[in-house]
Motif scaffolding. Sequence first.
Motif, PDB file in Angstrom:
ATOM      1  N   LEU A 176       0.825  -1.202   0.000  1.00 46.75           N
ATOM      2  CA  LEU A 176       0.000   0.000   0.000  1.00 46.75           C
ATOM      3  C   LEU A 176       0.866   1.262   0.000  1.00 46.75           C
ATOM      4  O   LEU A 176       0.615   2.210  -0.758  1.00 46.75           O
ATOM      5  N   ILE A 177       1.895   1.277   0.830  1.00 48.55           N
ATOM      6  CA  ILE A 177       2.789   2.440   0.873  1.00 48.55           C
ATOM      7  C   ILE A 177       3.499   2.617  -0.458  1.00 48.55           C
ATOM      8  O   ILE A 177       3.662   3.733  -0.954  1.00 48.55           O
ATOM      9  N   SER A 178       3.921   1.499  -1.066  1.00 52.77           N
ATOM     10  CA  SER A 178       4.603   1.568  -2.355  1.00 52.77           C
ATOM     11  C   SER A 178       3.694   2.099  -3.457  1.00 52.77           C
ATOM     12  O   SER A 178       4.111   2.917  -4.283  1.00 52.77           O
ATOM     13  N   GLU A 179       2.427   1.674  -3.456  1.00 51.78           N
ATOM     14  CA  GLU A 179       1.501   2.068  -4.509  1.00 51.78           C
ATOM     15  C   GLU A 179       0.914   3.463  -4.278  1.00 51.78           C
ATOM     16  O   GLU A 179       0.672   4.206  -5.220  1.00 51.78           O
ATOM     17  N   VAL A 180       0.682   3.819  -3.007  1.00 52.12           N
ATOM     18  CA  VAL A 180      -0.108   5.009  -2.684  1.00 52.12           C
ATOM     19  C   VAL A 180       0.745   6.147  -2.115  1.00 52.12           C
ATOM     20  O   VAL A 180       0.523   7.313  -2.441  1.00 52.12           O
ATOM     21  N   GLY A 181       1.701   5.803  -1.240  1.00 45.33           N
ATOM     22  CA  GLY A 181       2.485   6.824  -0.554  1.00 45.33           C
ATOM     23  C   GLY A 181       2.187   6.833   0.930  1.00 45.33           C
ATOM     24  O   GLY A 181       1.039   6.676   1.350  1.00 45.33           O
ATOM     25  N   ALA A 182       3.224   7.061   1.733  1.00 48.38           N
ATOM     26  CA  ALA A 182       3.117   6.896   3.177  1.00 48.38           C
ATOM     27  C   ALA A 182       2.144   7.875   3.826  1.00 48.38           C
ATOM     28  O   ALA A 182       1.380   7.494   4.719  1.00 48.38           O
ATOM     29  N   ALA A 183       2.144   9.126   3.400  1.00 44.57           N
ATOM     30  CA  ALA A 183       1.298  10.125   4.068  1.00 44.57           C
ATOM     31  C   ALA A 183      -0.181   9.799   3.926  1.00 44.57           C
ATOM     32  O   ALA A 183      -0.938   9.843   4.907  1.00 44.57           O
ATOM     33  N   SER A 184      -0.606   9.470   2.709  1.00 41.73           N
ATOM     34  CA  SER A 184      -2.022   9.138   2.496  1.00 41.73           C
ATOM     35  C   SER A 184      -2.405   7.866   3.226  1.00 41.73           C
ATOM     36  O   SER A 184      -3.479   7.777   3.833  1.00 41.73           O
ATOM     37  N   VAL A 185      -1.521   6.874   3.187  1.00 42.85           N
ATOM     38  CA  VAL A 185      -1.809   5.605   3.865  1.00 42.85           C
ATOM     39  C   VAL A 185      -1.951   5.831   5.361  1.00 42.85           C
ATOM     40  O   VAL A 185      -2.871   5.303   6.005  1.00 42.85           O
TER      41      VAL A 185
END
Length: 275
Positions: A176-185
Amino acid sequence: MNTPLLSDDPHDPDALHDPDDPDDRILKTLRTRRRGPVLTVELNVPERGNVVDEAMLDDLLSVLDDQDPSVRVLVLTAAGQDFCLGGDREEFAGHLAQDPTGNGIRVSGVKARRVCDALTSHPAVTIARVQGRAVGAGFALALACDLRVGADTATFRLPELALGLPTAWGGLLPRLISEVGAASVREFILTGRPLAAQEALGLSVLQRVVPEDALDAAVDKWARPLLRRSPPAVRVTKTLLNSLTASTRLADASVLDPELMAAVASEVHHMRTTR
Protein backbone atom coordinates in the motif's frame (compact mmCIF):
# COMPACT_ATOMS: atom_id res chain seq x y z
CA MET A 1 -20.63 -15.78 -12.82
CA ASN A 2 -18.82 -12.59 -13.81
CA THR A 3 -16.45 -13.33 -16.67
CA PRO A 4 -14.67 -11.30 -19.32
CA LEU A 5 -16.77 -10.66 -22.40
CA LEU A 6 -14.13 -11.54 -24.96
CA SER A 7 -15.75 -13.26 -27.90
CA ASP A 8 -16.06 -17.02 -28.19
CA ASP A 9 -16.28 -16.65 -31.98
CA PRO A 10 -13.36 -18.68 -33.45
CA HIS A 11 -13.19 -16.21 -36.37
CA ASP A 12 -12.57 -13.29 -33.99
CA PRO A 13 -8.77 -12.73 -33.74
CA ASP A 14 -9.19 -11.79 -30.08
CA ALA A 15 -11.46 -14.73 -29.28
CA LEU A 16 -10.87 -17.03 -26.34
CA HIS A 17 -12.49 -20.02 -27.99
CA ASP A 18 -11.02 -23.39 -27.09
CA PRO A 19 -13.27 -26.45 -27.33
CA ASP A 20 -11.00 -28.38 -25.00
CA ASP A 21 -11.39 -25.97 -22.09
CA PRO A 22 -12.91 -27.57 -18.98
CA ASP A 23 -16.26 -26.43 -17.62
CA ASP A 24 -16.52 -24.17 -14.60
CA ARG A 25 -14.76 -25.55 -11.56
CA ILE A 26 -16.60 -25.16 -8.27
CA LEU A 27 -14.65 -25.26 -5.02
CA LYS A 28 -15.97 -24.73 -1.52
CA THR A 29 -15.55 -20.94 -1.63
CA LEU A 30 -14.59 -20.20 -5.25
CA ARG A 31 -15.74 -20.70 -8.80
CA THR A 32 -13.25 -20.68 -11.63
CA ARG A 33 -13.74 -20.50 -15.36
CA ARG A 34 -11.08 -21.02 -17.99
CA ARG A 35 -11.59 -19.45 -21.40
CA GLY A 36 -8.47 -20.06 -23.47
CA PRO A 37 -5.63 -18.09 -21.87
CA VAL A 38 -7.93 -16.24 -19.42
CA LEU A 39 -8.69 -17.73 -16.01
CA THR A 40 -11.44 -16.08 -13.96
CA VAL A 41 -11.37 -16.76 -10.21
CA GLU A 42 -14.54 -15.72 -8.41
CA LEU A 43 -14.92 -15.41 -4.64
CA ASN A 44 -18.19 -17.22 -4.25
CA VAL A 45 -19.70 -16.87 -0.78
CA PRO A 46 -21.94 -13.87 -1.47
CA GLU A 47 -24.34 -14.65 1.37
CA ARG A 48 -21.45 -13.96 3.77
CA GLY A 49 -19.97 -11.03 1.87
CA ASN A 50 -17.18 -13.28 0.52
CA VAL A 51 -15.35 -13.11 3.86
CA VAL A 52 -11.91 -14.68 3.84
CA ASP A 53 -11.67 -17.76 6.03
CA GLU A 54 -9.33 -20.74 6.13
CA ALA A 55 -11.33 -22.55 3.48
CA MET A 56 -11.06 -19.62 1.07
CA LEU A 57 -7.33 -19.27 1.68
CA ASP A 58 -6.88 -22.98 0.96
CA ASP A 59 -8.99 -22.75 -2.20
CA LEU A 60 -7.08 -19.69 -3.42
CA LEU A 61 -3.76 -21.40 -2.81
CA SER A 62 -4.90 -24.50 -4.70
CA VAL A 63 -5.75 -22.35 -7.72
CA LEU A 64 -2.87 -19.87 -7.59
CA ASP A 65 -0.15 -22.46 -6.93
CA ASP A 66 -1.11 -24.20 -10.18
CA GLN A 67 0.80 -21.75 -12.36
CA ASP A 68 -0.14 -23.05 -15.80
CA PRO A 69 2.04 -21.07 -18.24
CA SER A 70 -0.77 -21.08 -20.81
CA VAL A 71 -2.82 -18.85 -18.47
CA ARG A 72 -1.87 -15.33 -19.51
CA VAL A 73 -4.54 -13.25 -17.74
CA LEU A 74 -6.05 -14.06 -14.34
CA VAL A 75 -9.15 -12.11 -13.30
CA LEU A 76 -10.03 -11.98 -9.60
CA THR A 77 -13.70 -11.15 -9.15
CA ALA A 78 -16.50 -11.81 -6.68
CA ALA A 79 -20.14 -12.86 -6.61
CA GLY A 80 -22.83 -10.71 -5.06
CA GLN A 81 -22.99 -7.06 -4.07
CA ASP A 82 -19.58 -6.83 -2.39
CA PHE A 83 -16.10 -7.84 -3.44
CA CYS A 84 -15.04 -8.97 0.03
CA LEU A 85 -15.96 -7.85 3.55
CA GLY A 86 -12.62 -8.88 5.07
CA GLY A 87 -11.56 -11.70 7.31
CA ASP A 88 -13.98 -14.03 9.05
CA ARG A 89 -14.33 -12.56 12.55
CA GLU A 90 -16.11 -15.62 13.93
CA GLU A 91 -13.32 -17.90 12.78
CA PHE A 92 -10.79 -15.43 14.17
CA ALA A 93 -12.49 -15.52 17.57
CA GLY A 94 -12.65 -19.31 17.36
CA HIS A 95 -8.90 -19.51 16.81
CA LEU A 96 -8.32 -17.44 19.96
CA ALA A 97 -10.80 -19.43 22.01
CA GLN A 98 -9.07 -22.66 20.99
CA ASP A 99 -5.55 -21.32 21.50
CA PRO A 100 -5.23 -17.97 23.32
CA THR A 101 -1.55 -17.75 22.30
CA GLY A 102 -2.70 -17.00 18.76
CA ASN A 103 -1.16 -19.96 16.97
CA GLY A 104 -4.23 -20.49 14.75
CA ILE A 105 -4.11 -16.84 13.71
CA ARG A 106 -0.40 -17.21 12.98
CA VAL A 107 -1.02 -20.19 10.68
CA SER A 108 -3.82 -18.34 8.89
CA GLY A 109 -1.58 -15.28 8.52
CA VAL A 110 1.12 -17.30 6.81
CA LYS A 111 -1.46 -18.57 4.31
CA ALA A 112 -2.70 -15.03 3.72
CA ARG A 113 0.82 -13.87 2.90
CA ARG A 114 1.27 -16.81 0.52
CA VAL A 115 -2.00 -15.99 -1.28
CA CYS A 116 -1.13 -12.32 -1.79
CA ASP A 117 2.41 -13.15 -2.86
CA ALA A 118 1.03 -15.72 -5.32
CA LEU A 119 -1.24 -13.09 -6.89
CA THR A 120 1.63 -10.63 -7.20
CA SER A 121 4.17 -13.10 -8.54
CA HIS A 122 1.83 -15.15 -10.74
CA PRO A 123 3.24 -15.37 -14.30
CA ALA A 124 -0.12 -14.22 -15.67
CA VAL A 125 -1.16 -10.59 -15.49
CA THR A 126 -3.65 -10.41 -12.62
CA ILE A 127 -6.67 -8.11 -12.78
CA ALA A 128 -8.90 -7.28 -9.80
CA ARG A 129 -12.51 -6.54 -10.73
CA VAL A 130 -14.04 -4.80 -7.70
CA GLN A 131 -17.66 -3.99 -6.93
CA GLY A 132 -19.25 -2.90 -3.66
CA ARG A 133 -17.10 -2.98 -0.55
CA ALA A 134 -13.50 -4.20 -0.31
CA VAL A 135 -12.69 -4.33 3.39
CA GLY A 136 -9.49 -5.44 5.15
CA ALA A 137 -8.44 -8.73 3.58
CA GLY A 138 -10.53 -7.91 0.51
CA PHE A 139 -8.59 -4.67 0.10
CA ALA A 140 -5.35 -6.67 0.36
CA LEU A 141 -6.43 -9.24 -2.25
CA ALA A 142 -7.32 -6.52 -4.75
CA LEU A 143 -4.12 -4.58 -4.12
CA ALA A 144 -2.01 -7.69 -4.73
CA CYS A 145 -3.19 -7.73 -8.37
CA ASP A 146 -1.32 -5.98 -11.19
CA LEU A 147 -4.33 -4.08 -12.51
CA ARG A 148 -7.42 -2.97 -10.59
CA VAL A 149 -10.70 -1.72 -11.98
CA GLY A 150 -13.56 -0.74 -9.72
CA ALA A 151 -17.21 0.20 -10.03
CA ASP A 152 -17.93 3.86 -9.40
CA THR A 153 -19.80 2.79 -6.26
CA ALA A 154 -16.93 0.69 -4.87
CA THR A 155 -15.38 1.56 -1.50
CA PHE A 156 -12.21 0.46 0.29
CA ARG A 157 -11.66 0.39 4.04
CA LEU A 158 -9.13 -0.86 6.59
CA PRO A 159 -10.97 -1.17 9.94
CA GLU A 160 -8.34 -3.16 11.83
CA LEU A 161 -7.49 -0.47 14.41
CA ALA A 162 -11.15 -0.12 15.36
CA LEU A 163 -11.13 -3.88 16.01
CA GLY A 164 -8.02 -3.66 18.18
CA LEU A 165 -5.74 -5.21 15.57
CA PRO A 166 -2.71 -4.05 13.57
CA THR A 167 -2.88 -3.55 9.82
CA ALA A 168 -0.91 -6.72 9.20
CA TRP A 169 -2.51 -9.11 6.72
CA GLY A 170 -0.99 -10.59 3.60
CA GLY A 171 1.82 -8.05 3.30
CA LEU A 172 -0.72 -5.29 2.66
CA LEU A 173 1.05 -2.37 4.32
CA PRO A 174 4.30 -2.26 2.29
CA ARG A 175 2.36 -2.79 -0.94
CA LEU A 176 0.00 0.00 0.00
CA ILE A 177 2.79 2.44 0.87
CA SER A 178 4.60 1.57 -2.35
CA GLU A 179 1.50 2.07 -4.51
CA VAL A 180 -0.11 5.01 -2.68
CA GLY A 181 2.49 6.82 -0.55
CA ALA A 182 3.12 6.90 3.18
CA ALA A 183 1.30 10.13 4.07
CA SER A 184 -2.02 9.14 2.50
CA VAL A 185 -1.81 5.60 3.86
CA ARG A 186 -1.11 6.89 7.37
CA GLU A 187 -4.20 9.10 7.26
CA PHE A 188 -6.79 6.60 6.11
CA ILE A 189 -5.42 3.73 8.20
CA LEU A 190 -5.34 5.74 11.42
CA THR A 191 -8.79 7.23 10.87
CA GLY A 192 -10.33 4.05 9.44
CA ARG A 193 -12.41 6.07 7.01
CA PRO A 194 -13.54 4.48 3.71
CA LEU A 195 -12.11 5.45 0.34
CA ALA A 196 -14.72 6.06 -2.34
CA ALA A 197 -13.93 4.89 -5.86
CA GLN A 198 -12.82 8.25 -7.22
CA GLU A 199 -10.47 8.87 -4.31
CA ALA A 200 -9.14 5.32 -4.68
CA LEU A 201 -8.47 6.14 -8.33
CA GLY A 202 -6.60 9.32 -7.41
CA LEU A 203 -4.45 7.36 -4.94
CA SER A 204 -3.75 4.52 -7.45
CA VAL A 205 -5.59 1.96 -5.33
CA LEU A 206 -7.63 1.66 -8.53
CA GLN A 207 -6.28 2.36 -12.00
CA ARG A 208 -9.70 2.72 -13.57
CA VAL A 209 -13.26 3.46 -12.41
CA VAL A 210 -16.35 2.64 -14.48
CA PRO A 211 -20.08 2.10 -13.90
CA GLU A 212 -20.69 -1.34 -12.42
CA ASP A 213 -22.34 -2.64 -15.60
CA ALA A 214 -19.15 -1.73 -17.52
CA LEU A 215 -16.73 -3.71 -15.34
CA ASP A 216 -16.54 -6.71 -17.67
CA ALA A 217 -15.91 -4.47 -20.68
CA ALA A 218 -13.14 -2.68 -18.78
CA VAL A 219 -11.48 -6.00 -17.95
CA ASP A 220 -11.71 -7.00 -21.60
CA LYS A 221 -10.16 -3.71 -22.71
CA TRP A 222 -7.08 -4.59 -20.68
CA ALA A 223 -7.07 -8.29 -21.56
CA ARG A 224 -7.26 -7.96 -25.36
CA PRO A 225 -3.92 -6.19 -25.93
CA LEU A 226 -2.22 -8.34 -23.29
CA LEU A 227 -3.20 -11.46 -25.22
CA ARG A 228 -1.60 -10.06 -28.36
CA ARG A 229 1.73 -9.48 -26.64
CA SER A 230 4.59 -11.96 -26.59
CA PRO A 231 4.02 -14.17 -23.50
CA PRO A 232 7.74 -14.29 -22.55
CA ALA A 233 8.01 -10.51 -22.92
CA VAL A 234 4.98 -9.96 -20.67
CA ARG A 235 6.26 -12.40 -18.04
CA VAL A 236 9.73 -10.85 -17.95
CA THR A 237 8.34 -7.31 -17.87
CA LYS A 238 6.03 -8.20 -14.98
CA THR A 239 8.98 -9.74 -13.11
CA LEU A 240 11.05 -6.61 -13.70
CA LEU A 241 8.24 -4.35 -12.50
CA ASN A 242 7.79 -6.44 -9.36
CA SER A 243 11.52 -6.44 -8.68
CA LEU A 244 11.87 -2.70 -9.13
CA THR A 245 8.83 -2.03 -6.95
CA ALA A 246 10.16 -4.33 -4.24
CA SER A 247 13.52 -2.53 -4.29
CA THR A 248 11.80 0.76 -3.43
CA ARG A 249 10.41 -0.74 -0.24
CA LEU A 250 13.90 -1.26 1.20
CA ALA A 251 13.29 -3.39 4.30
CA ASP A 252 9.96 -5.18 3.96
CA ALA A 253 8.95 -6.21 7.46
CA SER A 254 5.63 -7.70 6.34
CA VAL A 255 7.09 -11.21 6.76
CA LEU A 256 6.33 -10.55 10.42
CA ASP A 257 2.62 -9.92 9.74
CA PRO A 258 1.43 -13.30 11.09
CA GLU A 259 3.50 -12.89 14.27
CA LEU A 260 2.30 -9.31 14.83
CA MET A 261 -1.33 -10.20 14.28
CA ALA A 262 -1.12 -13.23 16.56
CA ALA A 263 0.70 -11.34 19.32
CA VAL A 264 -1.67 -8.36 19.36
CA ALA A 265 -4.80 -10.50 19.06
CA SER A 266 -3.59 -12.71 21.91
CA GLU A 267 -2.92 -9.68 24.12
CA VAL A 268 -6.30 -8.11 23.36
CA HIS A 269 -8.03 -11.45 24.01
CA HIS A 270 -6.22 -11.78 27.35
CA MET A 271 -7.21 -8.23 28.40
CA ARG A 272 -10.88 -8.84 27.54
CA THR A 273 -11.09 -12.22 29.29
CA THR A 274 -9.37 -11.11 32.51
CA ARG A 275 -11.40 -7.97 33.16
